[in-house]
Scaffold this active site. Structure first.
Site, short mmCIF file in Angstrom:
data_model
loop_
_atom_site.label_atom_id
_atom_site.label_comp_id
_atom_site.label_asym_id
_atom_site.label_seq_id
_atom_site.Cartn_x
_atom_site.Cartn_y
_atom_site.Cartn_z
CG HIS A 241 6.51 -2.10 -2.01
ND1 HIS A 241 6.96 -1.02 -1.28
CD2 HIS A 241 5.37 -2.49 -1.39
CE1 HIS A 241 6.13 -0.75 -0.29
NE2 HIS A 241 5.16 -1.62 -0.34
CE1 TYR A 245 3.43 -3.94 3.08
CE2 TYR A 245 3.70 -4.27 0.72
CZ TYR A 245 3.34 -3.46 1.79
OH TYR A 245 2.91 -2.18 1.56
CG HIS A 392 8.73 5.06 5.04
ND1 HIS A 392 7.51 4.75 5.59
CD2 HIS A 392 8.97 4.13 4.07
CE1 HIS A 392 7.01 3.67 4.98
NE2 HIS A 392 7.88 3.27 4.07
CG PHE A 393 14.10 2.82 5.17
CD1 PHE A 393 15.18 2.53 5.97
CD2 PHE A 393 14.30 3.50 3.97
CE1 PHE A 393 16.45 2.94 5.60
CE2 PHE A 393 15.57 3.91 3.60
CZ PHE A 393 16.65 3.63 4.43
CG HIS A 394 15.93 4.06 10.21
ND1 HIS A 394 16.30 4.56 8.99
CD2 HIS A 394 17.01 3.40 10.70
CE1 HIS A 394 17.56 4.22 8.74
NE2 HIS A 394 18.01 3.52 9.75
NE ARG A 456 17.26 6.91 0.37
CZ ARG A 456 16.67 5.78 -0.07
NH1 ARG A 456 15.66 5.83 -0.93
NH2 ARG A 456 17.06 4.61 0.35
NE ARG A 457 20.41 4.69 -1.00
CZ ARG A 457 19.95 3.81 -1.87
NH1 ARG A 457 19.78 4.14 -3.11
NH2 ARG A 457 19.69 2.59 -1.48
FE1 HAS Z 1 7.56 1.70 2.55
C1 HAS Z 1 9.92 3.26 0.56
C2 HAS Z 1 5.05 3.10 0.70
C3 HAS Z 1 5.20 0.02 4.42
C4 HAS Z 1 10.05 -0.18 3.96
N1 HAS Z 1 9.59 1.59 2.31
C5 HAS Z 1 10.37 2.34 1.47
C6 HAS Z 1 11.74 1.98 1.65
C7 HAS Z 1 11.77 0.97 2.59
C8 HAS Z 1 10.41 0.74 3.01
C9 HAS Z 1 13.00 0.23 3.08
O1 HAS Z 1 4.74 4.48 -2.00
C10 HAS Z 1 12.94 2.63 0.95
C11 HAS Z 1 13.37 1.90 -0.27
C12 HAS Z 1 14.58 2.59 -0.86
O2 HAS Z 1 15.69 2.37 -0.37
O3 HAS Z 1 14.40 3.39 -1.78
N2 HAS Z 1 5.51 1.64 2.59
C13 HAS Z 1 4.68 2.31 1.77
C14 HAS Z 1 3.30 2.03 2.15
C15 HAS Z 1 3.34 1.17 3.21
C16 HAS Z 1 4.73 0.91 3.46
C17 HAS Z 1 2.07 2.59 1.52
N3 HAS Z 1 7.61 0.23 3.93
C18 HAS Z 1 6.53 -0.34 4.56
C19 HAS Z 1 6.96 -1.40 5.41
C20 HAS Z 1 8.34 -1.47 5.29
C21 HAS Z 1 8.72 -0.43 4.35
C22 HAS Z 1 6.05 -2.26 6.24
C23 HAS Z 1 9.32 -2.37 5.92
C24 HAS Z 1 9.05 -3.30 6.81
N4 HAS Z 1 7.50 2.95 0.95
C25 HAS Z 1 6.37 3.35 0.31
C26 HAS Z 1 6.75 4.13 -0.89
C27 HAS Z 1 8.13 4.16 -0.93
C28 HAS Z 1 8.57 3.43 0.23
C29 HAS Z 1 5.85 4.76 -1.87
C30 HAS Z 1 9.00 4.85 -1.99
C31 HAS Z 1 9.42 6.18 -1.53
C32 HAS Z 1 10.41 6.83 -2.46
O4 HAS Z 1 10.05 7.88 -3.02
O5 HAS Z 1 11.53 6.35 -2.64
C33 HAS Z 1 2.12 0.57 3.90
O6 HAS Z 1 2.14 -0.82 3.79
C34 HAS Z 1 1.97 1.03 5.31
C35 HAS Z 1 0.64 0.64 5.90
C36 HAS Z 1 0.69 0.73 7.40
C37 HAS Z 1 -0.24 1.23 8.17
C38 HAS Z 1 -0.03 1.27 9.67
C39 HAS Z 1 -0.86 0.25 10.42
C40 HAS Z 1 -0.52 0.28 11.85
C41 HAS Z 1 -0.38 -0.82 12.65
C42 HAS Z 1 0.03 -0.66 14.08
C43 HAS Z 1 -1.16 -0.48 14.98
C44 HAS Z 1 -0.77 -0.21 16.37
C45 HAS Z 1 -1.27 -0.88 17.44
C46 HAS Z 1 -0.74 -0.51 18.79
C47 HAS Z 1 -2.23 -1.98 17.33
C48 HAS Z 1 -1.49 1.76 7.63
C49 HAS Z 1 -0.66 -2.20 12.13
C50 HAS Z 1 -1.81 -0.42 19.82
C51 HAS Z 1 -1.16 0.03 21.06
C52 HAS Z 1 -1.69 -0.12 22.30
C53 HAS Z 1 -0.97 0.37 23.46
C54 HAS Z 1 -2.96 -0.76 22.52
#
Ligand code: HAS
Length: 566
Positions: A241, A245, A392-394, A456-457
């Site tokens: 995990h 980050y 999610h991860f794409h 998946r997979r």
């Molecule tokens: Fe995740 C599974 C929970 C973030 C990648 N995640 C995965 C897997 C990958 C992955 C690869 O709790 C699959 C692993 C596998 O093969 O089994 N993930 C989270 C949570 C977050 C999160 C709570 N994941 C990521 C990030 C990844 C990533 C970042 C890669 C870079 N994830 C999970 C969980 C699993 C999981 C479970 C397990 C699922 C299962 O059952 O297998 C958080 O960190 C996300 C917080 C993000 C936000 C969004 C903030 C938004 C922002 C953009 C703002 C936009 C702006 C645009 C400013 C709250 C910062 C403004 C636009 C204008 C035009 C002005």
């Protein structure tokens, strides 16, 4: 005069022209080497990804590709390893070689250490590739035991990680030398945030290093009778995990420290940006059980603790959403934007480097929502191991990270090659097609997993239980794949065109460095001091993992033989 992201003037830089190039010649070559290898890996990984999308829609090309590619699962393993592990890690170490040295305004203290890191990582990659291509490591990118790969796979991956550690040490030596020469001076934000990310990586990879060295390799070499799969998975997710980050934070380095400059604005609050990175260092590691909610053998109380901490680590991303948007607003308003939303139109949408990164942010907002859904224990039971997860991860590693790296490449490759970006239009087309491609792909896969529990997979195109009701979502996903293919072609055309066929720049491109709105504000010591955050991180790891790891090691049963099931 220096020039900006695509060759347009941005004002005077501290050191320009030939002298700057000569000063950083090793660093620039290292960066170019790293990102060149990363992009090559990505190209192969993407090609295989297209085959997977086609298979899901019923177009199975694998029999035609044998013996080069023997199965969907071999392809899926190569796709995951190259895209998720190789492209990211190589790009990040290369990017940080530039950010750390340019931000501290000094070359690497010991260039030989930096070069050694690169050589070890590259050798590791070659060693990993041999069994991957030879179909003796078809264990998917998570290589869960008791699936057994050829030993070269594990040794190669270990070398990639160790090489990245050595690369990290070359940054630390440089940082310590800078600190010695600048006592009491606040570390520049871009260097500090890059270093925090590297330290986070070095802490979290201890888990996978222990898994490979003390469990998997001894079992493969028959030094121990077998493995304990639960212990193996737990050590894997100790790394797995925080690894996400490590993929995300280099994008945040750019979103906070560079994109505001590209937008013509300033960092809304640099102190807040520093806090965000420290919070990631503190909170990122003791969360791995949220990948193991369905694993028996981990008591529910520990899963609950990790669920709470997972919501904790979403907090700095929520802070990021607001502060990065506020930084962009300063840019939009400085460019004449008025009203509540008028500033958005004034942002530099004609600059592909900015646009790609902005689209990465927008896609990440959706990926973040699905991450928070995953983290919710009972929701996870509905989506775990379904296509929701690749959805999610794409949107996260495949968009927040990858599309940001593309945006960075649009100034970095002209900088390294000394040539103009091949085509601004094609690069913009790339950003737009990735945005819509990922929206379709992400939405299709999320819905398919949530509504129908499609696994998946899995070769969805050949499963007997595939349902006609899946078709609209499969078609949506396939159309997404089509747009993403066009996008990837555009990206590589722009990259190759820049390096091979573009006109030489008369002035060097400078790394964009944003000023802060609160540049004169006092930065409290605790925002510039590693100790409390490192102490806190280790304490939290001890509390979040210590008792469970102790119990798993005490009760470990090394009785499951490693298996080759393909
Ligand atoms: Fe995740 C599974 C929970 C973030 C990648 N995640 C995965 C897997 C990958 C992955 C690869 O709790 C699959 C692993 C596998 O093969 O089994 N993930 C989270 C949570 C977050 C999160 C709570 N994941 C990521 C990030 C990844 C990533 C970042 C890669 C870079 N994830 C999970 C969980 C699993 C999981 C479970 C397990 C699922 C299962 O059952 O297998 C958080 O960190 C996300 C917080 C993000 C936000 C969004 C903030 C938004 C922002 C953009 C703002 C936009 C702006 C645009 C400013 C709250 C910062 C403004 C636009 C204008 C035009 C002005």
């Amino acid at each position: 005069m220096s020039v900006g992201t695509l060759g347009q003037p941005v004002g005077l830089a501290p050191q320009t022209g030939a002298s700057a190039r000569a000063k950083y010649v090793v660093e620039d070559r290292l960066t170019a080497g790293y990102i060149g290898i990363g992009m090559t890996a990505l190209a192969v990984g993407i090609l295989i990804g297209i085959l997977q999308g086609l298979e899901h829609a019923g177009f199975n090309f694998y029999p035609m590709l044998a013996p080069a590619l023997k199965s969907y699962y071999q392809g899926l393993t190569i796709h995951g390893v190259l895209n998720a592990l190789v492209w990211t890690t190589f790009f990040i170490v290369g990017f940080f070689t530039m950010t750390v040295t340019r931000s501290l305004e000094r070359p690497l203290r010991y260039p030989a250490v930096g070069i050694a890191g690169f050589v070890v990582m590259t050798l590791g990659l070659i060693l990993t590739a041999i069994p991957l291509l030879g179909d003796t490591a078809t264990v998917l990118y998570t290589f869960y035991p008791p699936l057994m790969a050829d030993a070269k796979f594990y040794i190669g991956l270990t070398l990639v990680v160790v090489g990245s550690w050595i690369g990290g040490w070359s940054f630390y030596f440089t940082y310590w030398a800078w600190k010695k020469d600048n006592p009491g001076v606040k570390t520049p934000f871009i260097a500090l945030s890059s270093l925090i990310t590297m330290v986070l990586w070095q802490i979290c990879t201890i888990g996978v290093a222990a898994e490979i060295l003390f469990l998997l390799l001894p079992a493969v070499f028959n030094w121990i009778p077998g493995v304990d799969p639960l212990l193996g998975r737990t050590l894997f997710w100790f790394t797995g995990h925080p690894l996400v980050y490590f993929w995300l934070l280099p994008a945040y380095v750019s979103w906070y420290g560079m994109v505001p400059k590209q937008a013509g604005g300033k960092i809304f609050s640099e102190n807040l940006a520093r806090l965000v990175f420290w919070l990631f260092l503190l909170l990122s590691t003791p969360l791995g059980f949220h990948h193991q909610y369905t694993d028996p053998g981990i008591p529910a109380a520990w899963k609950f603790i990790h669920a709470v901490l997972t919501f904790g680590v979403a907090f700095p991303s929520l802070l990021t959403a607001f502060t990065v948007a506020a930084s962009l607003e300063t840019g939009g308003r400085a460019r004449g934007g008025k009203g509540w939303f008028g500033w958005i139109r004034k942002l530099p949408w004609g600059d592909p480097s900015f646009t790609a990164q902005n689209f990465a942010m927008i896609l990440f907002a959706f990926g973040g929502i699905s991450g928070i859904t995953n983290a919710s224990y009972n929701m996870n039971l509905a989506v775990h191991n379904t296509t929701w997860i690749p959805g999610h991860f794409h949107l996260t590693v495949g968009s927040a990270t990858t599309l940001t790296f593309f945006g960075i490449a649009y100034w970095l490759v002209p900088k390294l090659s000394g040539r103009r970006l091949f085509s601004r239009r094609l690069a913009l087309g790339q950003a737009w097609t990735w945005l819509f491609g990922m929206i379709l792909f992400g939405n299709g896969f999320h819905l398919l997993g949530l509504h129908f529990g499609a696994p998946r997979r899995t070769m969805l195109g050949s499963t007997p239980y595939a349902d006609a009701a899946w078709n609209p979502m499969i078609m949506e996903m396939l159309f997404g794949v089509f747009l993403l293919t066009i996008s990837a072609i555009l990206f590589f055309v722009v990259m190759l065109g820049t390096v091979l066929a573009s006109r030489k720049l008369r002035e060097p491109v400078e790394m964009p460095v944003a000023e802060a709105l609160d540049a004169d504000a006092h930065t409290p010591d605790w925002l510039n001091n590693w100790k409390p955050w490192l102490d806190g991180a280790f304490a939290l790891i001890l509390v979040g993992y210590g008792p469970m790891l102790f119990q798993l090691i005490r009760d470990m049963e090394l009785i499951w033989p490693m298996l080759r099931v393909w």
